[in-house]
Design a protein around this motif. Structure first.
Motif, PDB file in Angstrom:
ATOM      1  N   HIS A  37     -11.013  -1.886  34.747  1.00 29.47           N
ATOM      2  CA  HIS A  37     -12.321  -2.863  35.042  1.00 29.47           C
ATOM      3  C   HIS A  37     -12.614  -2.914  36.384  1.00 29.47           C
ATOM      4  O   HIS A  37     -13.913  -3.054  36.663  1.00 29.47           O
ATOM      5  CB  HIS A  37     -11.634  -4.314  34.403  1.00 29.47           C
ATOM      6  N   LEU A  38     -11.568  -2.975  37.456  1.00 33.39           N
ATOM      7  CA  LEU A  38     -11.910  -3.027  38.624  1.00 33.39           C
ATOM      8  C   LEU A  38     -12.753  -1.804  39.427  1.00 33.39           C
ATOM      9  O   LEU A  38     -13.817  -1.828  39.974  1.00 33.39           O
ATOM     10  CB  LEU A  38     -10.693  -3.253  39.491  1.00 33.39           C
ATOM     11  N   ALA A  39     -12.353  -0.760  38.725  1.00 32.44           N
ATOM     12  CA  ALA A  39     -12.924   0.515  38.823  1.00 32.44           C
ATOM     13  C   ALA A  39     -14.439   0.474  38.489  1.00 32.44           C
ATOM     14  O   ALA A  39     -15.292   0.810  39.396  1.00 32.44           O
ATOM     15  CB  ALA A  39     -12.200   1.697  38.722  1.00 32.44           C
ATOM     16  N   ASP A  83     -16.278  -2.162  37.844  1.00 35.68           N
ATOM     17  CA  ASP A  83     -16.987  -3.202  38.627  1.00 35.68           C
ATOM     18  C   ASP A  83     -17.446  -2.567  39.869  1.00 35.68           C
ATOM     19  O   ASP A  83     -18.589  -2.679  40.478  1.00 35.68           O
ATOM     20  CB  ASP A  83     -16.257  -4.489  38.932  1.00 35.68           C
ATOM     21  N   GLN A  84     -16.528  -1.646  40.634  1.00 35.15           N
ATOM     22  CA  GLN A  84     -16.959  -0.976  41.822  1.00 35.15           C
ATOM     23  C   GLN A  84     -18.103  -0.090  41.509  1.00 35.15           C
ATOM     24  O   GLN A  84     -19.167   0.127  42.435  1.00 35.15           O
ATOM     25  CB  GLN A  84     -15.819  -0.391  42.409  1.00 35.15           C
ATOM     26  N   LEU A  85     -18.136   0.823  40.468  1.00 35.54           N
ATOM     27  CA  LEU A  85     -19.096   1.520  40.090  1.00 35.54           C
ATOM     28  C   LEU A  85     -20.498   1.081  39.963  1.00 35.54           C
ATOM     29  O   LEU A  85     -21.502   1.358  40.465  1.00 35.54           O
ATOM     30  CB  LEU A  85     -18.878   2.441  39.074  1.00 35.54           C
ATOM     31  N   MET A  86     -20.404  -0.255  39.420  1.00 34.38           N
ATOM     32  CA  MET A  86     -21.547  -0.941  39.247  1.00 34.38           C
ATOM     33  C   MET A  86     -22.104  -1.474  40.654  1.00 34.38           C
ATOM     34  O   MET A  86     -23.531  -1.454  40.766  1.00 34.38           O
ATOM     35  CB  MET A  86     -21.351  -2.057  38.309  1.00 34.38           C
ATOM     36  N   ARG A  87     -21.283  -2.068  41.405  1.00 39.19           N
ATOM     37  CA  ARG A  87     -21.704  -2.564  42.633  1.00 39.19           C
ATOM     38  C   ARG A  87     -22.284  -1.406  43.639  1.00 39.19           C
ATOM     39  O   ARG A  87     -23.044  -1.622  44.353  1.00 39.19           O
ATOM     40  CB  ARG A  87     -20.472  -3.269  43.374  1.00 39.19           C
ATOM     41  N   ASP A  88     -21.600  -0.220  43.597  1.00 39.62           N
ATOM     42  CA  ASP A  88     -22.106   0.816  44.467  1.00 39.62           C
ATOM     43  C   ASP A  88     -23.313   1.571  43.936  1.00 39.62           C
ATOM     44  O   ASP A  88     -23.921   2.531  44.550  1.00 39.62           O
ATOM     45  CB  ASP A  88     -20.789   1.793  44.412  1.00 39.62           C
ATOM     46  N   GLY A  89     -23.861   1.175  42.774  1.00 42.23           N
ATOM     47  CA  GLY A  89     -24.832   1.897  42.103  1.00 42.23           C
ATOM     48  C   GLY A  89     -24.737   3.347  41.520  1.00 42.23           C
ATOM     49  O   GLY A  89     -25.539   4.030  40.706  1.00 42.23           O
ATOM     50  N   VAL A  90     -23.177   3.795  41.358  1.00 41.16           N
ATOM     51  CA  VAL A  90     -23.164   4.781  40.836  1.00 41.16           C
ATOM     52  C   VAL A  90     -23.087   4.726  38.817  1.00 41.16           C
ATOM     53  O   VAL A  90     -23.741   5.767  38.477  1.00 41.16           O
ATOM     54  CB  VAL A  90     -21.424   5.238  40.915  1.00 41.16           C
ATOM     55  N   TYR A  91     -22.938   3.743  38.421  1.00 41.23           N
ATOM     56  CA  TYR A  91     -23.062   3.453  37.214  1.00 41.23           C
ATOM     57  C   TYR A  91     -24.436   3.658  36.765  1.00 41.23           C
ATOM     58  O   TYR A  91     -24.592   4.427  35.790  1.00 41.23           O
ATOM     59  CB  TYR A  91     -22.581   1.914  36.867  1.00 41.23           C
TER      60      TYR A  91
END
Length: 248
Positions: free
Chosen positions: A221-223, A225-233
């Motif tokens: 879940h934390l990973a 969330d980080q992908l979403m914040r970084d734009g990678v998602y």
């Protein structure tokens, strides 16, 4: 810091193994070599693994039994376009990452004139075992009276598609992204089309993790969330033409 949140047993093993059914492009399917699993879910697994500092492997498996196999400890989880439902939550926890509904796919030209679920009454319809589409068909069946739907369930989505392609079924139910892929891809669009643009019962896709493994669930879940914040998602969604299913 994210890697340290993983269970020690997984860190020691050096790999997270997720069950997947690679018959559902563009989410997961076999690549040109017939062995490598490609698609949005495969790229998401790679991105999560990079953040967690561990290799994530997608293991081709039977979709209908993948959740039970995870609960039994044969896999660490399921990453296979699995809709998060109340029934499935009795067995596992979910890290949700996408949203989609169900579409009806028919043969090119729609010879049976199907435009809605009620049009499937009295007709043969193919579907993959263990899916929310099978549940939807069984519930739609109750409104058919004396002309029931002839539901034909198969181990993989490819097996179900063969029924439609060869005329042994008038339709197949798929999630919207794979349905659109079938009707747009050069290799398949001569065979298939959408019965309509309606998406039935939109729901959330999730990575399923056994309830006995909350540390893995929380690390994923934390990973994510980080992908979403970084734009990678978002970049991965763009790559596979799936931005309409994005979560915030």
């Amino acid at each position: 810091s994210l890697r340290q949140r993983l269970p020690a047993s997984i860190r020691d093993r050096g790999v997270i193994q997720f069950a997947t059914d690679p018959s559902y492009a563009p989410m997961e399917s076999y690549g040109p070599d017939g062995r490598t699993v490609i698609g949005f879910d495969a790229d998401l697994a790679d991105a999560l693994g990079t953040l967690l500092g561990i290799r994530i492997e997608l293991v081709p498996s039977n979709f209908a039994s993948a959740l039970d196999d995870t609960v039994a400890g044969r896999f660490d989880g399921v990453l296979s376009s699995m809709t998060d439902t109340v029934e499935r939550e009795k067995k596992a926890d979910f890290v949700n990452y996408f949203t989609a509904g169900t579409s009806i796919v028919v043969g090119r030209g729609n010879p049976a004139g199907v435009s809605d679920l009620k049009d499937l009454c009295g007709k043969a319809v193919a579907v993959e075992k263990g899916t929310v589409q099978l549940d939807l068909l069984e519930r739609a069946q109750k409104g058919c009276g004396t002309q029931p739907i002839s539901i034909r369930a198969f181990d993989t989505n490819n097996d179900a598609l063969l029924q439609l392609r060869t005329g042994r079924a008038v339709a197949i139910l798929n999630d919207y992204p794979p349905a659109v892929q079938l009707t747009n891809d050069a290799a398949s669009r001569t065979h298939y089309q959408l019965a309509s643009t309606v998406q039935y019962e939109p729901g959330l896709y999730g990575i399923a993790v056994a309830k006995s493994n909350p540390a893995l669930r929380d690390a994923l879940h934390l990973a994510l969330d980080q992908l979403m914040r970084d734009g990678v998602y978002h970049e991965l969604l763009l790559r596979w033409g799936l931005t309409t299913g994005a979560l915030q």
